[in-house]
Design a protein around this motif. Structure first.
Motif, short mmCIF file in Angstrom:
data_model
loop_
_atom_site.label_atom_id
_atom_site.label_comp_id
_atom_site.label_asym_id
_atom_site.label_seq_id
_atom_site.Cartn_x
_atom_site.Cartn_y
_atom_site.Cartn_z
N ILE A 98 0.92 -1.29 0.07
CA ILE A 98 0.06 -0.06 -0.14
C ILE A 98 0.95 1.38 0.02
CG2 ILE A 98 -1.78 -1.12 0.96
CD1 ILE A 98 -1.05 0.23 3.64
N GLY A 99 1.77 1.20 0.54
CA GLY A 99 2.98 2.46 0.62
C GLY A 99 3.45 2.67 -0.75
N ASN A 100 3.90 1.60 -1.65
CA ASN A 100 4.26 1.93 -3.01
C ASN A 100 3.17 2.33 -3.97
OD1 ASN A 100 7.11 1.33 -3.24
ND2 ASN A 100 6.53 -0.64 -2.53
N LEU A 101 1.78 1.76 -3.66
CA LEU A 101 0.77 2.08 -4.55
C LEU A 101 0.08 3.51 -4.17
CD1 LEU A 101 -1.15 -1.29 -4.82
CD2 LEU A 101 0.14 -0.15 -6.77
N LEU A 102 0.24 3.88 -3.01
CA LEU A 102 -0.45 4.97 -2.56
C LEU A 102 0.64 6.09 -2.26
CD1 LEU A 102 -3.07 3.35 -0.26
CD2 LEU A 102 -3.46 4.15 -2.56
N LEU A 103 1.48 6.07 -1.45
CA LEU A 103 2.34 6.70 -0.94
C LEU A 103 3.54 7.15 -2.10
CD1 LEU A 103 3.45 8.98 1.15
CD2 LEU A 103 4.74 6.97 2.02
N LEU A 105 3.55 6.25 -5.38
CA LEU A 105 2.92 6.65 -6.71
C LEU A 105 2.26 7.87 -6.36
CD1 LEU A 105 2.26 5.77 -9.52
CD2 LEU A 105 0.25 4.53 -8.65
N GLY A 106 1.73 8.19 -5.23
CA GLY A 106 0.85 9.46 -4.90
C GLY A 106 1.69 10.70 -4.84
N LEU A 107 3.12 10.51 -4.25
CA LEU A 107 3.93 11.55 -4.25
C LEU A 107 4.41 11.96 -5.63
CD1 LEU A 107 5.89 11.14 -0.97
CD2 LEU A 107 4.44 13.06 -1.38
N TRP A 332 -1.87 16.17 -11.00
CA TRP A 332 -1.65 16.27 -9.70
C TRP A 332 -2.86 15.96 -8.74
CZ3 TRP A 332 -4.55 19.36 -6.74
CH2 TRP A 332 -5.21 20.40 -6.95
N TYR A 333 -4.03 16.01 -9.12
CA TYR A 333 -5.14 15.66 -8.41
C TYR A 333 -5.21 14.39 -8.07
CZ TYR A 333 -9.87 15.87 -6.19
OH TYR A 333 -10.88 15.58 -5.56
N LEU A 339 -2.68 9.91 -2.06
CA LEU A 339 -2.33 10.14 -0.56
C LEU A 339 -3.32 10.33 0.60
CD1 LEU A 339 0.30 13.00 -1.65
CD2 LEU A 339 0.75 10.65 -0.68
N MET A 340 -4.61 10.72 -0.05
CA MET A 340 -5.56 10.90 1.02
C MET A 340 -6.13 9.40 1.55
SD MET A 340 -6.27 13.94 1.35
CE MET A 340 -4.57 14.21 1.39
#
Length: 352
Positions: A98-103, A105-107, A332-333, A339-340
């Protein structure tokens, strides 16, 4: 001069971490220095893989970055398996996915999108990644349902876990053959291997040498860090689930964090996506199954049964990452949305 300053600080922190470990310092000091050291070493690892990526192209470079970036996660997990901390291992694997997929990739999508209005990557790769992510969820979901519903014996549980582990590893190796050899031109990112318009910091040979050196340093610091985790969790009253899914995962994935974001900000979103999503796939389809097999070698087989909380977190991360990456474009959105979701999961895990 700045880069030499970074390496000087890295060596100093690494040395302090070693002294604190072998000198028997206070455990909290050991934890703090080890965590700080692994961040610096992971940064070194990220820089080395980025240099290698210059010679290899975005796809292969992203794969190498994900692979060597996951070295920290795999090494930490092997030491946890050796100590019999299976719940923390599974939590750290969940956190890595989840860190790779969300944090990560999100950043990458957020910061890259702030600089470039819209970024594009290969839509066919996005489609294959989505299918592989769904397969990863199936591979983790099926044993959890069948073992619980049918009340499998320990022997059947271990047999199912080992069988699925072998199937996932074979599936991942065949994906590498498909994407890197038989259908490489189809999935090409469309740019020459070394045509990045930049001068790499090191030669090809030095880049590979530093890649190996950084991986060895990560292995050492990982062992020191694992030895402090029990005291750390007890001192702050944190659950193994939260420490594994967020603390260890964020530290272990520091290399991907830095490299993927740097790639996205240079308008190389293809490499950033390959690092983030490719790393999650590697964790689910290769690292987790390998740890099942490694645990058997240590004499105590770790099953592949993840908790409902962990499976929910992985499924949620896969669902939104698939939704955002399926069209081959990012802004960016979309990074903000990823990230949310990560923050929502973080708060929920902290309260467990």
């Amino acid at each position: 001069m700045k880069k030499y300053g970074f390496y000087s600080v890295m060596v100093a922190i690494f040395a302090l971490s070693a002294i604190s470990h072998y000198g028997g310092w206070n455990v909290m000091w050991q934890f703090a220095l080890s965590a700080l050291a692994i961040l610096f070493v992971a940064g070194f690892l990220g820089k080395a893989t980025e240099s290698v990526a210059h010679y290899a192209g975005q796809r292969l470079g992203g794969f190498l970055n994900a692979t060597f970036g996951n070295a920290a996660e795999l090494i930490i997990a092997i030491f946890l398996v050796k100590e019999g901390l299976f719940d923390m291992v599974k939590a750290s694997l969940t956190g890595a996915i989840i860190g790779n997929l969300l944090l990560v990739l999100g950043l990458s999508v957020l910061l890259g999108g702030l600089k470039y209005k819209q970024q594009h990557f290969n839509i066919q790769i996005a489609g294959y990644n989505a299918t592989l992510m769904i397969m990863a969820v199936i591979g983790l979901f099926v044993p959890a349902v069948f073992v619980k519903a049918e009340h499998f014996s320990v022997e059947k549980d271990h047999l199912l876990s080992l069988s699925i582990a072998a199937i996932l590893i074979v599936s991942y190796l065949l994906w590498l053959i498909f994407s890197m050899i038989t259908h490489r031109s189809l999935l090409s990112d469309g740019e020459a291997a070394a045509d990045h318009g930049e001068t790499p910091p090191w030669s090809r040979g030095v880049s590979v040498l530093f890649l190996v050196l950084a991986t060895i340093m990560v292995a050492l610091v990982s062992e020191w860090l694992v030895g402090t985790l029990h005291t750390f969790t007890s001192r702050f009253g944190l659950s193994e689930l939260f420490v594994g899914a967020f603390v260890i995962a964020i530290i272990g994935n520091a290399a991907e964090h830095s490299a993927a974001v740097m790639m996205a900000m240079k308008n190389k979103i293809g490499a950033a996506v390959e690092i983030a999503i490719g790393s999650s796939l590697q964790i689910a389809l290769f690292v987790a199954p390998v740890l099942i097999l490694v645990s058997t070698l240590f004499g105590q087989t770790m099953d592949i049964l993840f908790t409902p909380i962990e499976l929910t977190a992985i499924a949620v991360a896969v669902f939104i990452a698939k939704s955002i990456s399926k069209d081959g474009t990012t802004n960016w959105y979309e990074g903000v949305l990823l990230l949310m979701v990560y923050i929502i999961l973080g708060i929920a895990f902290y309260l467990v």
